[in-house]
Design a protein around this motif. Structure first.
Motif, PDB file in Angstrom:
ATOM      1  N   ALA A 260      -9.389   4.697  -5.360  1.00 13.53           N
ATOM      2  CA  ALA A 260      -8.468   4.174  -6.368  1.00 13.53           C
ATOM      3  C   ALA A 260      -8.220   2.692  -6.207  1.00 13.53           C
ATOM      4  O   ALA A 260      -8.021   1.974  -7.182  1.00 13.53           O
ATOM      5  CB  ALA A 260      -7.139   4.922  -6.295  1.00 13.53           C
ATOM      6  N   ASN A 261      -8.208   2.199  -4.964  1.00 12.38           N
ATOM      7  CA  ASN A 261      -8.107   0.760  -4.711  1.00 12.38           C
ATOM      8  C   ASN A 261      -8.718   0.466  -3.341  1.00 12.38           C
ATOM      9  O   ASN A 261      -9.180   1.373  -2.635  1.00 12.38           O
ATOM     10  CB  ASN A 261      -6.663   0.253  -4.831  1.00 12.38           C
ATOM     11  CG  ASN A 261      -5.744   0.787  -3.743  1.00 12.38           C
ATOM     12  OD1 ASN A 261      -6.166   1.418  -2.776  1.00 12.38           O
ATOM     13  ND2 ASN A 261      -4.460   0.523  -3.891  1.00 12.38           N
ATOM     14  N   ASP A 262      -8.714  -0.790  -2.948  1.00  9.26           N
ATOM     15  CA  ASP A 262      -9.376  -1.179  -1.704  1.00  9.26           C
ATOM     16  C   ASP A 262      -8.671  -0.618  -0.468  1.00  9.26           C
ATOM     17  O   ASP A 262      -9.323  -0.285   0.523  1.00  9.26           O
ATOM     18  CB  ASP A 262      -9.441  -2.706  -1.607  1.00  9.26           C
ATOM     19  CG  ASP A 262     -10.336  -3.325  -2.673  1.00  9.26           C
ATOM     20  OD1 ASP A 262     -11.185  -2.601  -3.221  1.00  9.26           O
ATOM     21  OD2 ASP A 262     -10.180  -4.525  -2.960  1.00  9.26           O
ATOM     22  N   THR A 263      -7.353  -0.521  -0.510  1.00  9.99           N
ATOM     23  CA  THR A 263      -6.619   0.031   0.627  1.00  9.99           C
ATOM     24  C   THR A 263      -6.990   1.494   0.830  1.00  9.99           C
ATOM     25  O   THR A 263      -7.212   1.948   1.961  1.00  9.99           O
ATOM     26  CB  THR A 263      -5.103  -0.110   0.402  1.00  9.99           C
ATOM     27  OG1 THR A 263      -4.782  -1.488   0.179  1.00  9.99           O
ATOM     28  CG2 THR A 263      -4.326   0.398   1.602  1.00  9.99           C
ATOM     29  N   VAL A 264      -7.079   2.227  -0.257  1.00  9.71           N
ATOM     30  CA  VAL A 264      -7.515   3.624  -0.196  1.00  9.71           C
ATOM     31  C   VAL A 264      -8.952   3.706   0.316  1.00  9.71           C
ATOM     32  O   VAL A 264      -9.299   4.598   1.098  1.00  9.71           O
ATOM     33  CB  VAL A 264      -7.391   4.277  -1.586  1.00  9.71           C
ATOM     34  CG1 VAL A 264      -8.003   5.677  -1.585  1.00  9.71           C
ATOM     35  CG2 VAL A 264      -5.925   4.356  -2.007  1.00  9.71           C
TER      36      VAL A 264
END
Length: 349
Positions: A260-264
């Protein structure tokens, strides 16, 4: 019709003096009573300093910036960029304005509370960032709050957020659908057909739009969208880790994971390594946003770059009247696919 302090007192079933004590914070009040008074204030949209119409020419030097999570670089970058543009002529403190970052924690209730507080403080501008909660009741309440803010002379700008029907607010929207489709098409072009998707919270517009882009890419390539290959969770590293473990349990033959995003995505990478899988030798990984750490991750993330700083700075200029609102009040901000040849590679075997 103007709402008075007496109206709030009647709704909360307390005396006007008790309402005054709660709002001024100058006298101890029982927690249950305080909660009842604040609920009445929100329900009636009571403005402490009088009717909104009388405040149109009396806005303060305060600018509110609403974020879901200030610890998330996505929101930190936008908030910093907004703040960089809010100074200059017009404020009463030497041309400067004070930015107040309101961390909602993703709570719809906190978001509405902050909007009410900013209205009471006669904020010069309010910038709302990130995806919206797709709940009809909350959307109606938000539209009402934003409408009252603009009626009081506050400029309202949405950054990375869809337009709010019925609210006079400029919107700089991110093309999450287009970015999501572009990212998955890149993986499909590399030969991947078993692609797991770690999505964000299902009630968020950002989550739905990115997932729609992903599914549109699958359909374009004639690949079935299997519900078992999508797992929802918060936009954090732990969610990426746990969701990837679950995806591998459901489909051990996965060759790629879209996050879903870079942290994920970082959480997904950690889970894959803990399972003894190589990135991208065994499983490719892709993120979204191109946050600062993405290029320094090992290996560097293939992702979609959103111009967060540029969008935040533009939102700040529009909020301050330094730049005109986009035609029609809405402008789409497109992302750019960042292919680094690292976490995403052709299918092997």
């Amino acid at each position: 019709m103007t709402v008075t302090l007496a109206d709030v007192a009647a709704r909360a079933q307390v005396s006007p003096a008790t309402v005054s004590r709660v709002l001024n914070g100058n006298y101890p009040v029982a927690a249950a009573t305080r909660e009842r008074v604040l609920r009445a204030v929100n329900e009636l949209d009571y403005v402490l300093n009088g009717p909104a119409s009388s405040l149109a020419a009396a806005t303060s030097d305060l600018v509110g910036i609403l974020v879901n999570d200030i610890a998330d670089p996505f929101f930190g970058i936008i908030a910093s960029a907004v703040q960089s543009e809010i100074g200059g002529p017009g404020g009463r403190a030497g041309g400067e304005r004070m930015a107040v970052v309101c961390n909602t924690g993703g709570s719809p209730e906190r978001e509405l509370t902050y909007l009410t507080l900013l209205q009471r403080q006669r904020a010069a501008a309010v910038v709302l960032t990130g995806g919206a909660v797709e709940d009809p009741e909350h959307m109606t309440a938000t539209a009402g709050k934003l409408r009252r803010l603009t009626e009081a002379g506050t400029r309202v700008v949405l950054c990375g957020r869809p337009p709010v029907p019925g609210a006079d607010a400029a919107a700089l929207t991110f093309d999450n659908r287009g970015g999501g489709r572009q990212l998955t098409e890149h993986l499909l072009g590399l030969g991947h057909r078993r692609i797991g998707y770690v999505a964000g919270p299902p009630e968020r517009t950002t989550t739905r739009h990115r997932l729609e882009g992903h599914r549109a890419a699958l359909a374009a390539y004639g690949v079935a969208d299997e519900p078992a290959l999508t797992v929802h969770g918060p936009y954090d590293r732990r969610s990426g880790y746990d969701a990837t473990v679950e995806l591998l349990r459901r489909a051990p033959e996965l060759t790629a994971v879209v996050a879903a995003n870079d942290t994920v995505a970082l959480g997904a990478c950690a889970a894959l390594r803990d399972k003894g899988l190589r990135i991208p030798g065994d499983v490719s990984v892709a993120g979204f946003d191109d946050l600062p750490f993405s290029v320094d991750a090992v290996p560097a993330l293939t992702t979609v770059r959103l111009p967060l700083h540029e969008a935040g700075a533009r939102a700040g200029r529009v909020a301050m009247g330094k730049e005109a609102a986009p035609p029609g009040g809405v402008a789409a901000v497109r992302g750019e696919l960042m292919v680094r040849g690292s976490t995403a590679a052709p299918v092997r075997g």
